[in-house]
Design a protein around this motif. Structure first.
Motif, short mmCIF file in Angstrom:
data_model
loop_
_atom_site.label_atom_id
_atom_site.label_comp_id
_atom_site.label_asym_id
_atom_site.label_seq_id
_atom_site.Cartn_x
_atom_site.Cartn_y
_atom_site.Cartn_z
N ILE A 17 2.85 -13.79 -1.70
CA ILE A 17 3.31 -12.77 -0.77
C ILE A 17 2.16 -12.00 -0.11
O ILE A 17 2.17 -11.81 1.12
N PRO A 18 1.14 -11.54 -0.84
CA PRO A 18 0.04 -10.85 -0.15
C PRO A 18 -0.65 -11.71 0.92
O PRO A 18 -1.05 -11.20 1.96
N ALA A 19 -0.78 -13.01 0.65
CA ALA A 19 -1.40 -13.89 1.64
C ALA A 19 -0.51 -14.05 2.86
O ALA A 19 -0.99 -14.10 4.00
N LEU A 20 0.81 -14.10 2.65
CA LEU A 20 1.73 -14.23 3.78
C LEU A 20 1.80 -12.95 4.59
O LEU A 20 1.91 -12.99 5.82
N ALA A 21 1.76 -11.81 3.90
CA ALA A 21 1.91 -10.52 4.58
C ALA A 21 0.58 -10.01 5.12
O ALA A 21 0.56 -9.22 6.07
N GLY A 22 -0.53 -10.39 4.50
CA GLY A 22 -1.83 -9.86 4.88
C GLY A 22 -2.21 -8.61 4.11
O GLY A 22 -3.23 -7.98 4.39
N PHE A 23 -1.41 -8.23 3.12
CA PHE A 23 -1.66 -7.05 2.30
C PHE A 23 -0.80 -7.16 1.05
O PHE A 23 0.06 -8.05 0.95
N THR A 24 -1.04 -6.27 0.09
CA THR A 24 -0.21 -6.22 -1.11
C THR A 24 0.81 -5.11 -0.95
O THR A 24 0.44 -3.93 -0.93
N PRO A 25 2.09 -5.43 -0.80
CA PRO A 25 3.09 -4.39 -0.51
C PRO A 25 3.19 -3.34 -1.62
O PRO A 25 2.95 -3.62 -2.80
N ARG A 26 3.56 -2.15 -1.21
CA ARG A 26 3.81 -1.06 -2.15
C ARG A 26 5.01 -0.28 -1.64
O ARG A 26 5.15 -0.03 -0.43
N PRO A 136 4.01 -9.54 -17.71
CA PRO A 136 2.79 -8.81 -17.33
C PRO A 136 2.35 -9.12 -15.90
O PRO A 136 2.52 -10.24 -15.41
N LEU A 137 1.78 -8.12 -15.26
CA LEU A 137 1.32 -8.29 -13.88
C LEU A 137 0.21 -9.32 -13.77
O LEU A 137 0.08 -10.00 -12.75
N ASP A 138 -0.59 -9.45 -14.83
CA ASP A 138 -1.69 -10.41 -14.74
C ASP A 138 -1.22 -11.86 -14.84
O ASP A 138 -2.03 -12.79 -14.73
N SER A 139 0.10 -12.05 -15.03
CA SER A 139 0.63 -13.42 -14.98
C SER A 139 0.90 -13.86 -13.54
O SER A 139 1.23 -15.02 -13.30
N ILE A 140 0.78 -12.93 -12.58
CA ILE A 140 0.92 -13.29 -11.16
C ILE A 140 -0.41 -13.85 -10.68
O ILE A 140 -1.44 -13.18 -10.79
N PRO A 141 -0.45 -15.06 -10.17
CA PRO A 141 -1.73 -15.65 -9.72
C PRO A 141 -2.34 -14.84 -8.59
O PRO A 141 -1.64 -14.17 -7.82
N ALA A 142 -3.64 -14.90 -8.47
CA ALA A 142 -4.33 -14.26 -7.35
C ALA A 142 -3.89 -14.92 -6.04
O ALA A 142 -3.62 -16.13 -6.01
N PRO A 143 -3.79 -14.14 -4.97
CA PRO A 143 -3.39 -14.73 -3.68
C PRO A 143 -4.34 -15.84 -3.26
O PRO A 143 -5.56 -15.71 -3.45
N PRO A 144 -3.83 -16.91 -2.70
CA PRO A 144 -4.72 -17.97 -2.22
C PRO A 144 -5.49 -17.51 -1.00
O PRO A 144 -5.05 -16.61 -0.27
N VAL A 152 -6.74 -8.80 0.89
CA VAL A 152 -5.32 -8.42 0.92
C VAL A 152 -4.98 -7.47 -0.23
O VAL A 152 -3.81 -7.26 -0.52
N SER A 153 -6.01 -6.89 -0.85
CA SER A 153 -5.73 -6.05 -2.01
C SER A 153 -5.17 -4.69 -1.62
O SER A 153 -4.51 -4.03 -2.42
N GLY A 154 -5.42 -4.24 -0.39
CA GLY A 154 -4.87 -2.97 0.06
C GLY A 154 -3.39 -3.07 0.36
O GLY A 154 -2.84 -4.17 0.52
N ASP A 155 -2.71 -1.91 0.47
CA ASP A 155 -1.29 -1.94 0.77
C ASP A 155 -1.06 -2.04 2.28
O ASP A 155 -2.00 -2.26 3.05
#
Length: 372
Positions: A17-26, A136-144, A152-155
């Motif tokens: 999702i962050p790669a598709l959106a260009g950011f990490t949603p919040r 756990p959140l760390d089970s989510i893979p890093a964005p490609p 894409v780490s920002g919101d």
């Protein structure tokens, strides 16, 4: 009856999702439209307040989703700061009623449900599980890594801040804008004679605006000049005049030739109150051929730089133009930031008010919904 299609790995979907959106949603609701087993983008909106009925949210966002060409399925993701609530037989995920409404109405519209996921500070869970488990959140893979997409780490608000401009820069642009305005006002009154007190740079800027506005707008994209105080002032002058602003925006979304047509139509409309050609109005409304995103991006940076250096009274036009360009690129969150700033300075600004209404109704450019 709603058909459920479970993704093979929901965690991997969240990682995309962050790669598709260009950011990490919040604090966001994100919808991923699917065609078959592929998704090509992400649609995000702020999570609604507690006073908004979940059915109303679903009725507002699903029509836009259904405009995506070929869409036959959807994945839903909620990003919230709320914590899951423990109950006797497990946990209750936040925003459950909202997701239930979306799942039900999407099914009634004939869409399959790929997945419905929730990301919280405590971990993530799956709304479609009979007994949700917080993972756990760390089970989510890093964005490609995706070409053209940076950090894409920002919101969703990351990157919307205007560039820094110090007081000296703003004062220089303010003085240049005053000189240019004096020259153009005198010409408008029928006195084109050059006075001894006229700044030659202001005269050159006036000539650029009056002699060939499309060429001036094109030059701003081809040779951006960070130190061009008078070109910045000339752009601000134009963007605060609707007839010129709209012609420039349409040109930046197309090309210089079309910009000439747009300017002629705008001037004719202003003089005779004739109708704007549909082809020009369609561009402004986000219809037709998708513009070159690099061209729009360059235009957005030019306008953001001008807005940053503008004196407060001259900012609304540039901020509104930045709002439209961000909207045209699919960055509604950034567009909302610029439009809010414009309306704070000038509450009755007509174009900013129109764009604000479009953003509130989750209206997206049709060219984004038709992309392959």
């Amino acid at each position: 009856m709603t058909t459920i299609i479970h993704a093979t790995d929901p965690a991997e979907l969240l990682g995309l999702i962050p790669a598709l959106a260009g950011f990490t949603p919040r604090q966001s609701l994100v919808l991923l439209p699917f065609r078959g087993r592929r998704t090509y983008g992400a649609m995000r909106m702020d999570l609604p307040g507690d006073d908004v009925h979940p059915d109303a949210v679903a009725q507002a966002v699903l029509p836009t989703l259904l405009k995506v060409s070929g869409v036959d399925a959807v994945a839903i993701a909620v990003y919230t700061d709320d914590e899951p609530q423990p109950i006797p037989d497990g946990v209750l995920l936040p925003r459950l009623t909202l997701v239930d409404a979306l799942v039900e109405m999407a099914g009634e519209a004939g869409l399959h449900i790929v997945d419905a996921l929730c990301v919280t500070p405590a971990g993530w869970g799956d709304y479609l599980d009979d007994d949700p488990v917080i993972r756990p959140l760390d089970s989510i893979p890093a964005p490609p890594e995706v070409p053209g997409i940076g950090d894409v780490s920002g919101d969703q608000d990351a990157g919307a801040q205007l560039p820094h401009a110090d007081l000296t820069q703003r004062e220089r642009v303010g003085r240049a804008l005053g000189e240019l305005d004096d020259v153009l006002e005198r010409i408008r009154r029928g006195n084109p004679n050059v006075g001894a007190e006229d700044n030659p740079l202001a005269l050159l800027a006036a000539d650029a605006v009056l002699d060939d506005l499309p060429a001036f707008a094109e030059d701003l994209l081809e040779t951006p000049d960070d130190d061009g105080v008078y070109s910045c002032a000339a752009l601000l002058w134009c963007l605060n005049r609707p007839v010129l602003r709209d012609a420039i925006l349409v040109q930046w979304a197309t090309d210089e030739e079309f910009g000439c047509r747009a300017l002629e139509a705008q001037l004719e409309y202003s003089a005779q109150q004739s109708g704007i050609p549909d082809a020009i109005g369609d561009v402004f409304l986000g219809r037709g051929v998708h513009p070159d995103p690099d061209r729009l991006e360059c235009a957005l940076q030019v306008v953001r730089f001008a807005a940053a250096r503008a004196p407060r009274h001259a900012k609304p036009g540039a901020l509104t133009a930045a709002g439209w360009l961000a909207w045209a690129l699919g960055r509604s969150s950034h567009a909302g930031r610029y439009i809010d700033q414009a309306l704070e300075i000038e509450p009755g600004h007509s174009m900013a008010s129109l764009i604000s209404t479009m953003l509130s109704a989750a209206v997206l450019p049709e060219w984004l919904l038709q992309r392959g």
